[in-house]
Design an enzyme around this catalytic site. Structure first.
Site, PDB file in Angstrom:
ATOM      1  N   LYS A 155      -2.530   8.981   9.686  1.00  0.00           N
ATOM      2  CA  LYS A 155      -2.093   7.860   8.707  1.00  0.00           C
ATOM      3  C   LYS A 155      -2.331   8.433   7.978  1.00  0.00           C
ATOM      4  O   LYS A 155      -3.591   8.271   6.997  1.00  0.00           O
ATOM      5  CB  LYS A 155      -2.433   6.578   8.894  1.00  0.00           C
ATOM      6  N   ASP A 197       8.042   3.172  13.311  1.00  0.00           N
ATOM      7  CA  ASP A 197       7.262   2.968  14.055  1.00  0.00           C
ATOM      8  C   ASP A 197       7.896   1.117  14.564  1.00  0.00           C
ATOM      9  O   ASP A 197       7.992   0.507  15.236  1.00  0.00           O
ATOM     10  CB  ASP A 197       5.561   2.008  13.781  1.00  0.00           C
ATOM     11  N   HIS A 235       3.682   1.353   2.162  1.00  0.00           N
ATOM     12  CA  HIS A 235       4.790   0.354   2.522  1.00  0.00           C
ATOM     13  C   HIS A 235       5.718   1.495   0.791  1.00  0.00           C
ATOM     14  O   HIS A 235       7.077   1.461   0.684  1.00  0.00           O
ATOM     15  CB  HIS A 235       4.794  -0.329   0.751  1.00  0.00           C
ATOM     16  N   ARG A 241      -1.899 -10.119  16.013  1.00  0.00           N
ATOM     17  CA  ARG A 241      -2.898 -10.334  14.555  1.00  0.00           C
ATOM     18  C   ARG A 241      -3.364 -11.366  13.822  1.00  0.00           C
ATOM     19  O   ARG A 241      -2.946 -13.117  14.810  1.00  0.00           O
ATOM     20  CB  ARG A 241      -1.519 -10.084  13.987  1.00  0.00           C
ATOM     21  N   HIS A 300       1.154  -0.807   0.472  1.00  0.00           N
ATOM     22  CA  HIS A 300       0.111   0.715  -0.644  1.00  0.00           C
ATOM     23  C   HIS A 300       1.377   1.241   0.187  1.00  0.00           C
ATOM     24  O   HIS A 300       2.400   1.300  -0.104  1.00  0.00           O
ATOM     25  CB  HIS A 300      -1.289   0.032   0.933  1.00  0.00           C
ATOM     26  N   LYS A 307      -5.994   5.687   3.935  1.00  0.00           N
ATOM     27  CA  LYS A 307      -7.100   5.326   3.921  1.00  0.00           C
ATOM     28  C   LYS A 307      -7.395   6.184   3.285  1.00  0.00           C
ATOM     29  O   LYS A 307      -7.465   7.531   3.089  1.00  0.00           O
ATOM     30  CB  LYS A 307      -6.988   5.172   5.678  1.00  0.00           C
TER      31      LYS A 307
END
Length: 409
Positions: free
Chosen positions: A229, A194, A50, A88, A47, A232
């Site tokens: 972020k 992160d 990346h 996850r 996405h 989205k």
């Protein structure tokens, strides 16, 4: 000292943290360095988050350095707890392998792997068959649990519970760096900010086990000026795979960024010279839309190629210019003041007669039948405000064929 790629990355606003800034800068200026960035294949497409890492690799490769793309076929079996409030979902080996193949194909569009100019490896090759006792004795002995628990990636999970499975993630990522150092003399790891805790764990492990210098550097995550972020939409993530996000929708995403985000996006996601970036992002009023068109075209060109970028640009122009000018698109004129505090989508659909009532408008939205400026609206509380307009106009689409333009009076 001469300018090198470190200065380029710094000037464009990529660099967030570095373990040893001066040493890294000196190293990048005097020799060809092998560095790596890891990608955990948790989906079947990269996405836009990346994409920042791919751009960094392109800058580095252009400067003569050698990228290693590390596909996390092994680490994805465990799952990175960073930024996650819950564990996850466990993925099967087959799914992870399929996703890794998709990543491989996409990254090959941005990075030149010919003649050893770059390397692609999968950490499944060394992680899946480790001897647990040997691993604990060689690697685990160098990790302090007390220190690990202070890392940001674990801190956020302490209240809800952190599984022992995920607790191993940092050790495994540190071991990846050690393995790449031993195999390819890789001395530098990059990643999103992160990943800072994981990156310093790897550099520290090499220093302890091999008594050799190793370095880490993190980059700004792609966020809006408000710190949210990017990447989205109402419909979900903005993917690089054209079947998941069409080149037209991809183009429209960048065409519709907020004015305040234009400079950051042009700096991080295009290769335009910085003086051009500064010139474009200083444009004001309606002029800033020209900068957004250039941004949208440049990023779409990089990801989908010139032909798709040309098509997306032409489609956007045809829809907004010729259609409206020819009078073939119904238009409602409304006072700009009505949008100052935002007008909710249900009200707007009734006012433009795209819906006979608010209940019909609600049904249209919840069934995915409404798009604004090429973006599907999924939330009935979605509001259109004055920033949503381009040159005083906005396009609403109902179903597949009904277009309606709203213009500010």
């Amino acid at each position: 000292m001469e300018r090198n790629v470190f200065d380029v990355l710094q000037e464009r606003g990529f660099i967030k943290q570095a373990t040893h800034e001066d040493e890294i800068r000196e190293l990048l200026g005097k020799e060809k360095v092998t560095f790596y960035i890891g990608f955990d294949p948790t989906a079947d497409s990269l996405h836009v988050g990346h994409f920042v890492q791919a751009i960094v690799m392109m800058h580095m490769q252009k400067a003569g350095h050698r990228p290693i793309v590390l596909l996390g076929g092994g680490t994805t079996m465990v799952g990175d707890p960073t930024g996650k409030t819950d564990m996850r979902k466990m993925m099967t080996k087959d799914t992870i392998q399929h996703n890794a193949e998709c990543f491989k194909e996409q990254l090959s569009k941005f990075i030149d792997f010919s003649d050893g100019k770059a390397i692609m490896v999968n950490n499944a090759d060394w992680l899946l068959n480790l001897n647990y006792i040997d691993f604990l004795r060689e690697v685990g002995v160098h990790f302090s649990v007390n220190r690990m628990l202070t890392a940001e990636c674990f801190k956020a999970r302490m209240e809800k519970g952190l599984s022992f499975l995920e607790f191993n993630y940092m050790i495994m990522q540190g071991y990846d760096f050690l393995e790449l150092y031993r195999k390819y003399n890789c001395r530098l790891q990059f990643g999103g900010d992160d990943q800072w805790s994981n990156i310093i764990a790897g550099a520290d492990l090499i220093r302890r086990v091999e008594s050799a210098p190793a370095f880490g550097m993190t980059f700004k995550l792609l966020t809006t000026s408000e710190g949210k972020k990017m990447g989205k939409t109402e419909a979900g993530a903005v993917w690089l795979n054209p079947e998941k996000t069409s080149p037209y929708d991809f183009y429209q995403y960048w065409r519709n960024v907020a004015d305040a985000d234009v400079e950051n996006c042009l700096s991080l996601l295009t290769f335009l010279p910085m003086d051009e970036v500064k010139r474009l992002s200083s444009l004001e009023g309606a002029e800033i839309n020209k900068a957004k068109e250039i941004l949208a075209y440049e990023v779409t060109n990089l990801v989908h190629g010139k032909e798709e970028a040309d098509k997306a640009q032409a489609a956007a122009k045809a829809l907004f210019e010729s259609g409206a000018m020819a009078g073939s698109i119904p238009t409602t004129s409304m006072p700009a003041s009505e949008f100052d505090g935002g007008m909710d989508i249900l009200e707007l659909l009734v006012r433009t007669e795209l819906a006979a009532s608010k209940s019909e408008a609600r049904r249209l939205v919840t069934q995915g039948g409404i798009s604004v400026e090429g973006e599907k609206v999924a939330d009935i509380s979605f509001a259109v405000n004055s920033d949503s307009f381009t040159d005083g106009k906005i396009m609403i689409k109902k179903g597949k064929k009904v277009y309606h333009q709203v213009e500010l009076a």
